[in-house]
Scaffold this motif. Structure first.
Motif, short mmCIF file in Angstrom:
data_model
loop_
_atom_site.label_atom_id
_atom_site.label_comp_id
_atom_site.label_asym_id
_atom_site.label_seq_id
_atom_site.Cartn_x
_atom_site.Cartn_y
_atom_site.Cartn_z
N THR A 50 38.61 43.52 37.52
CA THR A 50 39.86 44.21 37.84
C THR A 50 40.81 44.21 36.65
O THR A 50 41.71 45.04 36.56
CB THR A 50 40.55 43.54 39.05
N ILE B 280 31.52 50.62 47.33
CA ILE B 280 32.81 50.92 46.74
C ILE B 280 32.70 52.19 45.90
O ILE B 280 31.71 52.38 45.17
CB ILE B 280 33.34 49.76 45.87
N ALA C 275 34.57 54.04 42.88
CA ALA C 275 35.48 53.69 41.78
C ALA C 275 35.79 54.93 40.96
O ALA C 275 35.05 55.28 40.04
CB ALA C 275 34.86 52.61 40.91
N ARG D 180 39.94 52.51 39.31
CA ARG D 180 39.78 51.55 40.40
C ARG D 180 38.66 50.59 40.01
O ARG D 180 37.58 51.02 39.59
CB ARG D 180 39.46 52.25 41.71
N ARG D 181 38.92 49.29 40.18
CA ARG D 181 37.98 48.26 39.75
C ARG D 181 37.80 47.24 40.88
O ARG D 181 38.62 47.15 41.81
CB ARG D 181 38.51 47.52 38.51
N ILE D 182 36.73 46.46 40.77
CA ILE D 182 36.53 45.33 41.68
C ILE D 182 36.17 44.10 40.86
O ILE D 182 35.70 44.20 39.72
CB ILE D 182 35.44 45.60 42.74
N ARG E 223 33.82 40.94 41.55
CA ARG E 223 32.92 40.15 42.38
C ARG E 223 33.00 38.69 41.93
O ARG E 223 33.05 38.42 40.73
CB ARG E 223 31.49 40.67 42.26
N GLU F 260 37.39 41.12 44.97
CA GLU F 260 38.78 41.54 44.78
C GLU F 260 38.79 43.00 44.33
O GLU F 260 37.95 43.42 43.53
CB GLU F 260 39.43 40.65 43.72
N LYS F 261 39.73 43.77 44.84
CA LYS F 261 39.82 45.20 44.49
C LYS F 261 41.12 45.46 43.75
O LYS F 261 42.16 44.88 44.09
CB LYS F 261 39.74 46.07 45.75
N ASP G 161 43.66 48.55 41.69
CA ASP G 161 44.01 49.90 41.26
C ASP G 161 44.94 49.78 40.06
O ASP G 161 46.01 49.16 40.15
CB ASP G 161 44.72 50.66 42.39
N ASN H 54 46.28 44.48 43.15
CA ASN H 54 45.04 43.88 43.61
C ASN H 54 45.15 43.52 45.08
O ASN H 54 46.17 42.99 45.53
CB ASN H 54 44.72 42.60 42.82
N SER I 157 47.68 40.00 48.39
CA SER I 157 47.70 41.02 47.35
C SER I 157 48.61 40.58 46.21
O SER I 157 49.46 39.71 46.36
CB SER I 157 48.19 42.36 47.91
#
Length: 837
Positions: free
Chosen positions: A223, A537, A539, A560-562, A564, A592-593, A595, A620, A654
């Motif tokens: 992220t 997801i 992205a 957009r990221r994640i 793991r 976790e996600k 933007d 996040n 968040s």
């Protein structure tokens, strides 16, 4: 928060003003660079454009495979154009008059250097920081204060990155970063990031790429973004290499590089190693807590910890230019790092009732010991195929990384006056981490101004470890504990596909690149109570870039990221080296996600100055954070511990981070240059059941370099990180500074350097607080950072300059005598030849 918005508005206003007074330039300069002796095109030559009379270029480009070039966005005026290539004499075209439209200066002929070099005596001057449309690149070749250091020392100077005193790295305030080596993942980063970064010598690093808004071609992981560490190699014909050695009061390291290239085949071999000499760090911890009966317990701990670290890497890289359209590369690398800590702590636990009467008072001496060792073997094979159509290419990459990690700890508490028997625990945690990836990427230029990219990737990751625990019995013997002996297996498969396109719109007024990446994750674990569902997801990523004129540009991006959870986050191993402060991983963690939005502005000046401003907004969800819970008594598989702070990773609500990063480089005189990097950010954490926390933080650094002439130069680097409030306390501030000098000799083939870190203070004091339901704790650490060192460097070898004539042969085969050009071809966004991450 207010300073962030003020600076953000200043950026927007300044950009608008500049856009109004500097209309888009429409002029172009084009031509072709050729070899004056054989008339063959010189591909990847450097073409620079100067304002007539100026000594610094304001624009430039590399020639294509046919030797052609076009430099656009040139305002009307009079210019000087130069062409350079390693092994050739510079060619200069004076008084080029540009008006609206294209100006062709025809053929620029380069004459070869009349005498073959007997050693490495030509060095290309690379800017320390390069700002590109999708990333920033830091080149540490002239970084004096990092000589003799490691990757952590270089990262402290990289724009948009902060590093704390323990080597923890953040990108725009986010610690969830995807680290790569040469554009490829490595299991070396999974077990202990700080140890891995402290095991890579600075002398082995060619550049560091920072990508805050990765496109669809990259993995969605991280992220915070991507940091790609590019190790040194060589694309020059002949045999050459370098040796670097350093010794100091805190760290010793060395590296050796050997490059051999003949015709279409090249080999690079390297070995590097380092050791951090044993250091002693005093520490104090004071915790007050209450139990359900409102009894108060004060735990005071005072002691010191001896710590040492070591690591080494070695590897082989092979490149084979099979034909003009087919390239094959392969590499194998081995990495090892480890650390060992031991210490003695005096502890006093005093318990009083709600009325103030003394209930108990016990004192003990705790001896502790911990060891960590990690190894990683990385293998990769890549194939690249190009086509007659410029820009069209196919990339296939296979990588496999095998990691073996082992952690062990021991602690024993001996009570004063024999008030009760000694207690202790000993455990070992060996584990394996295996990651294999296969990716296919294809790029197709539909037209001159429109390109499509697509590809897919398989990523298989398997973690397997076990825990064996022994408990000290009342008769003083460590006996195995079946209740605390277990295994943990974790298997994750990621299936990814992406599609992206880039285009120049409105007569090159606006450059746009957008894409969508789809990643489907399947996770299995055999640990009791762990059941992680499969998830998918999408992205998206989008970048708008506009060049206001030849000296300034703006960029707006979204991605957009994640994040793991990795090996260290997931591992349920209980670290009980301190029975009052226990930590563990969490196999139930969800990804976790994030933007991420970013607005960037870059401007260069005639004298070589440059400024880059990036305002960012990051949000996040399912934010992965460490959280400490206090337990008056805690049962761990049949063993009861008292007065325990239990630290574990969780998905907590968040987090929103808004900030601005300012980087500036100014050549004050021909001898003195200054660089600064400043980050200001505000973080707001919203966690269910807790009060929302808002905290402002900043980081400032200054780098000054002075050249005395006669190949003697000096440097000062200072860094200040402010403290920052978190959801459970305050992180400490710290100040760090370096002094360095370097003398080059033997026609710049050899150098000797001296460095000093915090020379006037032995320790950096780190004061922090931690609090939660039922407890409040203060911590004080004295971190030893003072050091003095000396480094030696020597470059050797023989260079031959031969141009690659494969483009002019009808029949190519592996037996031709052509080679790659002596300079490296500009790489794609990944720094690794168009590979999917």
């Amino acid at each position: 928060m207010k300073p962030v918005y003020i600076l953000f508005l200043f950026v927007v206003s300044f950009v608008n003003a500049e856009a109004q007074v500097n209309p888009v330039a429409k002029g172009k300069i084009s031509g072709k660079v050729t070899d004056a002796t054989n008339k063959q095109p010189v591909d990847y030559a450097t073409v620079s454009v100067y304002k007539q009379g100026s000594t610094s270029p304001f624009n430039g480009i590399s020639t294509d495979t046919k030797g052609n070039f076009t430099v656009d966005h040139i305002p009307a005026g009079e210019y000087k154009v130069t062409a350079d290539f390693l092994g050739y004499q510079r060619a200069t075209i004076e008084h080029v008059i540009v008006k609206d439209g294209n100006v062709s200066i025809g053929e620029i002929k380069l004459s070869p250097v009349p005498h073959q070099l007997q050693g490495v005596t030509i060095t290309a001057k690379t800017p320390t920081v390069e700002n590109r449309i999708d990333k920033m690149v830091y080149n540490p070749q002239n970084d004096l204060s990092a000589q003799g250091g490691v990757a952590i020392d270089i990262l402290k100077k990289v724009p948009q990155i902060t590093v704390d005193i323990d080597g923890n790295v953040e990108l725009q305030g986010n610690a969830n970063i995807r680290f790569l080596i040469n554009g490829k993942p490595s299991s070396i980063f999974g077990a202990s990031l700080a140890d891995a970064l402290a095991s890579i010598p600075a002398s082995q690093i060619k550049s560091i790429e920072v990508i805050t808004s990765p496109g669809a071609k990259y993995d969605a992981a991280g992220t915070g973004g991507i940091v790609n560490i590019i190790l040194k190699d060589s694309r020059v014909e002949g045999v050459n290499g370098s040796v670097n050695l350093s010794a100091g009061t805190r760290r010793e390291n060395g590296s050796f590089n050997l490059n051999v290239r003949k015709g279409n085949f090249g080999v690079n071999a390297f070995f590097s190693g380092n050791a951090q000499i044993n250091t002693n760090a005093p520490n104090t911890r004071n915790r007050n807590s209450k139990d359900s009966l409102n009894n108060n317990t004060n735990l005071f701990q005072q002691g010191s910890n001896n710590f040492r670290r070591n690591g080494y890497q070695s590897g082989l890289n092979f490149t084979w230019n099979i034909t003009k359209h087919d390239d094959l590369n392969a590499s194998i690398g081995f990495n090892h790092f480890g650390n060992h800590g031991n210490g003695i702590t005096n502890e006093d636990s005093r318990k009083t009732s709600a009325t103030g009467s003394l209930l108990s008072d016990t004192s003990d001496i705790r001896n502790s010991n911990s060891k960590f060792n990690g190894t990683s073997t990385d293998v990769s094979v890549g194939y690249k195929k190009t086509f007659d159509k410029e820009g069209q290419e196919l990339n296939v990459l296979y990588t496999s990384s095998f990691g073996n990690n082992s952690f062990s700890s021991f602690q024993q508490q001996d009570y004063l006056n024999n008030v009760k028997p000694s207690t202790g625990i000993s455990n070992t945690n060996p584990g394996k981490d295996h990651e294999t990836t296969v990716s296919v990427d294809y790029t197709h230029p539909v037209s001159k101004n429109f390109t499509v990219e697509t590809g897919g990737k398989l990523d298989f990751n398997n973690i397997n470890n076990s825990v064996a625990t022994s408990i000290l019995s009342p008769d003083g013997v460590f006996e195995p504990s079946a209740a605390q002996t277990y295994s943990f297996k974790y298997d994750r498969k990621i299936y990814a596909y992406y599609l992206s396109a880039s285009a120049s719109l409105f007569n090159n007024f606006l450059d746009v690149k957008g894409g969508l990446r789809d990643e489907y994750t399947v996770t299995n674990s055999d640990f009791q109570g762990v059941n992680i569902p499969n998830y998918n997801i999408l992205a998206p990523s989008l970048v708008f870039s506009h060049k206001l004129d030849a000296t300034q540009s703006i960029k707006l991006s979204y991605t957009r990221r994640i994040q793991r959870p990795d090996y260290g986050d997931l591992n349920p191993f209980l670290n009980i080296s301190d029975v009052h402060n226990i930590s563990t991983g969490n196999p139930n963690l969800k990804p976790e996600k994030g933007d991420n939005f970013e607005l960037g502005y870059n401007k260069s000046y005639d004298k070589g100055a440059n400024i880059n401003i990036a305002a960012f907004y990051r949000r996040n969800t399912d934010d992965i954070q460490s959280f400490t819970t206090f337990y008056p008594t805690l049962d761990v598989n049949g063993t009861t511990y008292t007065n325990v702070s239990y630290n574990q990773r969780y998905n907590l609500g968040s987090e929103i981070r808004t900030g601005i990063n300012i980087y500036a480089s100014v050549p004050v005189t021909s001898k003195l240059s200054l660089r600064t990097n400043m980050i200001f950010s505000d973080r707001t954490s919203n966690n269910p059941g807790f009060t929302s926390v808002s905290a402002f933080a900043y980081r400032l650094n200054l780098n000054a370099q002075y050249s005395f002439g006669h190949d003697l130069s000096a440097e000062f680097f200072g860094n200040y990180n402010s403290s920052q409030k978190g959801i459970q306390g305050t992180n400490p501030k710290f100040v760090f500074y370096n002094l360095a000098m370097r003398k080059m000799f033997m026609n710049k083939k050899a150098s000797i350097g001296l460095t000093a870190s915090n020379p006037f203070a032995k320790y950096v004091s780190q004061s922090s607080t931690t609090f939660g339901n039922g407890f409040y704790q203060t911590n004080l650490r004295l971190v030893p950072v003072q050091s003095f060192g000396i480094s030696l460097s020597y470059k050797f070898g023989k260079l031959e300059f031969k141009k690659d004539n494969r483009d002019n042969k009808e029949d190519d085969n592996m037996n031709n005598n052509s080679d790659n050009p002596p300079t490296e071809k500009p790489k794609d966004n990944n720094g690794g030849g168009g590979k999917s991450k």
